[in-house]
Scaffold this motif. Structure first.
Motif, PDB file in Angstrom:
ATOM      1  N   HIS A 241       0.857  -1.194   0.095  1.00 17.91           N
ATOM      2  CA  HIS A 241       0.032  -0.065   0.111  1.00 17.91           C
ATOM      3  C   HIS A 241       0.641   1.334   0.035  1.00 17.91           C
ATOM      4  CE1 HIS A 241      -4.011  -1.549   0.681  1.00 17.91           C
ATOM      5  NE2 HIS A 241      -3.400  -2.755   1.489  1.00 17.91           N
ATOM      6  N   LEU A 242       0.182   2.268  -0.451  1.00 23.27           N
ATOM      7  CA  LEU A 242       0.894   3.787   0.003  1.00 23.27           C
ATOM      8  C   LEU A 242      -0.350   4.523   0.461  1.00 23.27           C
ATOM      9  CD1 LEU A 242       3.198   4.297  -3.249  1.00 23.27           C
ATOM     10  CD2 LEU A 242       3.857   4.255  -1.183  1.00 23.27           C
ATOM     11  N   LEU A 537       2.978  21.371  -3.665  1.00 24.42           N
ATOM     12  CA  LEU A 537       2.470  20.340  -2.840  1.00 24.42           C
ATOM     13  C   LEU A 537       3.156  18.981  -2.837  1.00 24.42           C
ATOM     14  CD1 LEU A 537      -1.098  20.762  -3.707  1.00 24.42           C
ATOM     15  CD2 LEU A 537      -0.366  21.776  -1.428  1.00 24.42           C
ATOM     16  N   LEU A 538       3.879  18.731  -4.014  1.00 22.55           N
ATOM     17  CA  LEU A 538       4.788  17.470  -3.968  1.00 22.55           C
ATOM     18  C   LEU A 538       5.791  17.707  -3.230  1.00 22.55           C
ATOM     19  CD1 LEU A 538       3.843  16.789  -7.751  1.00 22.55           C
ATOM     20  CD2 LEU A 538       3.166  15.445  -5.850  1.00 22.55           C
ATOM     21  N   ALA A 539       6.500  18.786  -3.416  1.00 21.54           N
ATOM     22  CA  ALA A 539       7.968  19.094  -2.758  1.00 21.54           C
ATOM     23  C   ALA A 539       7.526  18.960  -1.153  1.00 21.54           C
ATOM     24  CB  ALA A 539       8.292  20.723  -3.101  1.00 21.54           C
ATOM     25  N   ASP A 552       2.445  10.335  -2.403  1.00 21.15           N
ATOM     26  CA  ASP A 552       1.524   9.402  -3.236  1.00 21.15           C
ATOM     27  C   ASP A 552       0.320  10.073  -3.416  1.00 21.15           C
ATOM     28  OD1 ASP A 552       1.089   6.826  -4.721  1.00 21.15           O
ATOM     29  OD2 ASP A 552      -0.754   6.604  -3.426  1.00 21.15           O
ATOM     30  N   PHE A 553      -0.470  10.636  -2.358  1.00 24.29           N
ATOM     31  CA  PHE A 553      -1.964  11.185  -2.421  1.00 24.29           C
ATOM     32  C   PHE A 553      -1.787  12.243  -3.404  1.00 24.29           C
ATOM     33  CE2 PHE A 553      -4.691  14.543  -1.423  1.00 24.29           C
ATOM     34  CZ  PHE A 553      -6.013  14.030  -1.463  1.00 24.29           C
ATOM     35  N   TRP A 554      -0.887  13.218  -3.405  1.00 26.48           N
ATOM     36  CA  TRP A 554      -0.967  14.307  -4.175  1.00 26.48           C
ATOM     37  C   TRP A 554      -0.595  13.922  -5.685  1.00 26.48           C
ATOM     38  CZ3 TRP A 554      -3.858  17.972  -3.090  1.00 26.48           C
ATOM     39  CH2 TRP A 554      -3.996  18.430  -1.831  1.00 26.48           C
ATOM     40  N   GLU A 555       0.292  13.163  -5.892  1.00 24.11           N
ATOM     41  CA  GLU A 555       0.803  12.624  -7.012  1.00 24.11           C
ATOM     42  C   GLU A 555      -0.074  12.145  -8.117  1.00 24.11           C
ATOM     43  OE1 GLU A 555       4.569  10.082  -8.983  1.00 24.11           O
ATOM     44  OE2 GLU A 555       3.641   9.503  -7.336  1.00 24.11           O
ATOM     45  N   GLN A 556      -1.176  11.386  -7.429  1.00 24.20           N
ATOM     46  CA  GLN A 556      -2.502  10.732  -7.834  1.00 24.20           C
ATOM     47  C   GLN A 556      -3.154  11.796  -8.644  1.00 24.20           C
ATOM     48  OE1 GLN A 556      -4.148   6.829  -6.172  1.00 24.20           O
ATOM     49  NE2 GLN A 556      -3.795   8.367  -4.433  1.00 24.20           N
ATOM     50  N   ASP A 560       3.265  13.270 -11.514  1.00 25.33           N
ATOM     51  CA  ASP A 560       4.488  13.519 -10.951  1.00 25.33           C
ATOM     52  C   ASP A 560       5.126  14.713 -11.825  1.00 25.33           C
ATOM     53  OD1 ASP A 560       7.114  13.661  -9.666  1.00 25.33           O
ATOM     54  OD2 ASP A 560       7.296  11.393  -9.641  1.00 25.33           O
ATOM     55  N   LEU A 561       4.981  16.027 -10.981  1.00 26.96           N
ATOM     56  CA  LEU A 561       5.615  17.293 -11.844  1.00 26.96           C
ATOM     57  C   LEU A 561       7.041  17.793 -11.623  1.00 26.96           C
ATOM     58  CD1 LEU A 561       2.302  19.172 -11.740  1.00 26.96           C
ATOM     59  CD2 LEU A 561       2.752  17.639 -13.392  1.00 26.96           C
TER      60      LEU A 561
END
Length: 649
Positions: A241-242, A537-539, A552-556, A560-561
């Motif tokens: 899981h993630l 947000l990813l950073a 993983d939540f924000w990447e979905q 992946d920017l």
């Protein structure tokens, strides 16, 4: 002393006035933070605690229901906000407060949300800080058991994520992973004594304070396991899981855990504590399930969620289900049981009606009486308010979207189209429903039509609908809102021509992004605490204690920017500031720990003097518009902008 009982009726009387009729509603009535909210009863039914208002700030109030009096007001300390207030026992109320602090780390100054728990002795009025010896942690509010066999203590868990750097609230580590400590905390003195320490993700602790399971996670393989406690505990559940990792919330009967599986339809599942078998909870008639309803030992009694767009409950407990049905018949509206005493004699409840602010009632079963004891918005309780209803339309790619449409009191289609405000929700993993909404209904009270689109990616419409928003943070999710505005105009419900867009957090990003994507259609923008650069947000997720789960939540949603600079720039707001041709009203709280004010400062710096742009710093405000003064400023300034742009003729 403040009287809290407004009226008393015998069960079976269907119509009564809980609060007297008051003067005509004003914007200040909508802007006010609730007078009372989040009510909770003590186990013996004598005390009631609420979030209340002391001048302009939220405090905790404790009422003596026997004496019909206000007993204590516990104001939030300076520069903090009240997060929760609930009873650990008949004698102690637990309070949690949070504040936005700048702390020194090995990487320099960083801003953190610092959360603390306090204990109030209800009889003496004494308040103590819990676990003062753990001040190095940023969060001492994770109470995992009320330890009911020892009513003067609770169990507190401290979970840390080690990412190889020294951080506030962690010890220095050279590798990543989890570290978890369990403490017994005395409610009278606040002292904390550690009773367990392990390199695990967390524990499941029973109501008596016993460890009954442990959660382990291996970052290299993303393997999550739920095991029996101890070094060689048997594996109950094992899977990779993630951000879709299950979390154990409580107990079903004596043999099962209740767990939340975020990626599964409906979310909630039962896990057999011996075999690990996974099953669905017993059937219910709710359209959407929001959260479980527990007894005082954290055993499942039912669920609260929505039915036909309104708050609703379903009880497996036959006595509470019978109470809810009888009260609904007597009071003439669906009933929500907010809290109850351990013996079920005292029930604290509210009515579920579209667009109506909550009034709270106390039902005493032994006497058969119902009394109104508190109200969130007493000045609006007896008023005709703007109507809220669902409005369904098709997105440009054919996907069906449901939104909430709010219209002025007495308006009908025969009266002709209205000027339109789009109000996309935050989250983005959230949704709007038919409950009272101070922001949308305030706008409608001034003659505007308000559409709150539940765009793809919103929760409550199934896993497939939510996943349809993945990767669409700045694209299809925004188009869904635009399609709603266009549908209302095509149906001659909204005026043709330009409309305005307002929102907060992700909704603020959506408002700004809508103006960039449709500059000829959007007449103005109101953005409160907006995300202005999604890649940030990813950073932040990479740096925060959430580790791989938050990333993983924000990447979905975003994609992946980090390594795709062109795409990151395309959906950024502040990097495309020159494309904002509509007037922009930007507001941000200076104590926002969710989207730091630097997000708005970055946009401000990139706006030119030729652009119509106003930036207001909301002093002392968090991410959640907790101050009535902030809400009043938002309503006054945004409505002035709407009137100028949409009613210029």
């Amino acid at each position: 002393m403040k009287s809290i009982v407004a009226s008393v009726v015998c069960l079976g009387v269907a119509v009564f006035a809980a609060f007297p009729t008051v003067q005509a509603q004003t914007l200040a009535d909508y802007a006010a933070t609730p007078l009372d909210s989040h009510p909770r009863l003590s186990p013996n039914g004598r005390w009631m605690a609420t979030h209340c208002r002391q001048q302009s700030r939220i405090a905790a109030c404790v009422y003596d229901l026997q004496a019909n009096a206000l007993l204590h007001i516990i104001p939030a300390p300076e520069d903090t906000s009240l997060d929760a207030a609930y009873f650990a026992s008949d004698d102690y109320l637990l309070l949690s407060f949070s504040s936005y602090n700048t702390l020194t780390t090995s990487g320099g100054l960083r801003q953190y949300l610092v959360s603390r728990s306090l204990s109030l002795n209800v009889e003496s009025g004494e308040v103590v800080l819990l676990a003062p010896n753990l001040r190095s942690s940023t969060n001492t509010t994770n109470i995992v058991s009320l330890a009911i066999t020892d009513p003067e203590s609770v169990m507190m868990e401290m979970n840390y994520y080690r990412d190889g750097r020294s951080q506030a609230g962690t010890r220095f580590g050279t590798g990543s992973g989890f570290d978890s400590n369990l403490y017994r905390v005395n409610l009278e003195t606040g002292g904390a004594r550690r009773i367990d320490r392990n390199d695990i993700m967390g524990r499941v602790v029973s109501a008596t304070g016993d460890i009954v399971a442990e959660t382990h996670f291996d970052e290299r393989s993303n393997l999550l396991e739920i095991r029996e406690p101890g070094r060689d505990g048997a594996v109950i559940y094992s899977r990779q899981h993630l951000s879709d990792a299950p979390s154990i919330l409580g107990f079903v009967g004596e043999t099962d855990f209740l767990a939340m599986f975020p990626s599964e339809q409906g979310g909630y599942r039962q896990i057999d504590r011996t075999t690990g078998d996974i099953s669905m909870p017993d059937e219910h008639d709710l359209d959407i399930v929001d959260r479980p309803i527990w007894d005082h030992e954290r055993h499942l009694l039912g669920f609260i969620g929505e039915r036909e767009g309104l708050r609703a409950q379903y009880f497996y407990d036959q006595q509470l289900q019978a109470d809810a049905s009888a009260l609904e018949a007597a009071l003439g509206a669906p009933v929500i049981i907010e809290s109850f005493s351990a013996d079920r004699n005292m029930l604290l409840l509210t009515l579920s009606e579209p667009g109506r602010p909550q009034t709270y009632y106390l039902y005493e079963r032994s006497a058969g009486n119902v009394a109104a004891v508190a109200a969130g918005y007493p000045n609006l309780a007896s008023q005709d308010l703007p109507e809220r209803r669902f409005y369904t339309y098709q997105a440009s790619d054919g996907l069906e979207i449901e939104g909430v449409l709010t219209t002025p009191v007495g308006w009908t289609e025969a009266a002709g189209p209205l000027p339109l405000i789009l109000l996309p929700h935050g989250g983005p993993a959230s949704r709007d429903d038919l409950d009272f909404d101070w922001w949308a209904q305030a706008y409608a009270s001034q003659g505007y039509m308000v559409l709150q689109p539940n765009f793809r990616g919103s929760v409550g419409y199934g896993v497939a609908f939510q996943r349809a928003g993945f990767g669409e943070f700045g694209d299809r999710m925004i188009e869904d809102s635009l399609d709603g505005a266009r549908a209302l105009q095509a149906a001659s419900l909204a005026r043709p021509g330009q409309f305005c867009v307002a929102g907060a957090s992700y909704g603020g990003y959506a408002a700004l992004r809508t103006a960039i994507m449709a500059p000829e259609e959007v007449g103005c923008v109101v953005a409160v605490a907006p995300v202005t650069d999604p890649v940030s947000l990813l950073a932040e997720a990479r740096q925060s204690g959430g580790g791989v789960f938050a990333y993983d939540f924000w990447e979905q949603y975003i994609g992946d920017l980090v390594f795709d600079r062109e795409e990151a720039a395309r959906i950024s707001i502040f990097r495309n500031a020159d494309a904002l041709v509509a007037p922009v009203l930007l507001m941000h709280g200076d104590e926002d720990s969710v989207v730091p004010i630097e997000a708005s400062n970055a946009l401000r710096r990139n706006m030119s003097s030729e652009q119509a742009f106003e930036f207001i710093v909301l002093e002392g405000e968090t991410h959640f518009l907790e101050l009535s003064a902030s809400r009043q400023t938002l309503l006054n300034r945004s409505l002035a902008l709407f009137d100028e742009v949409l009613r210029a003729d």
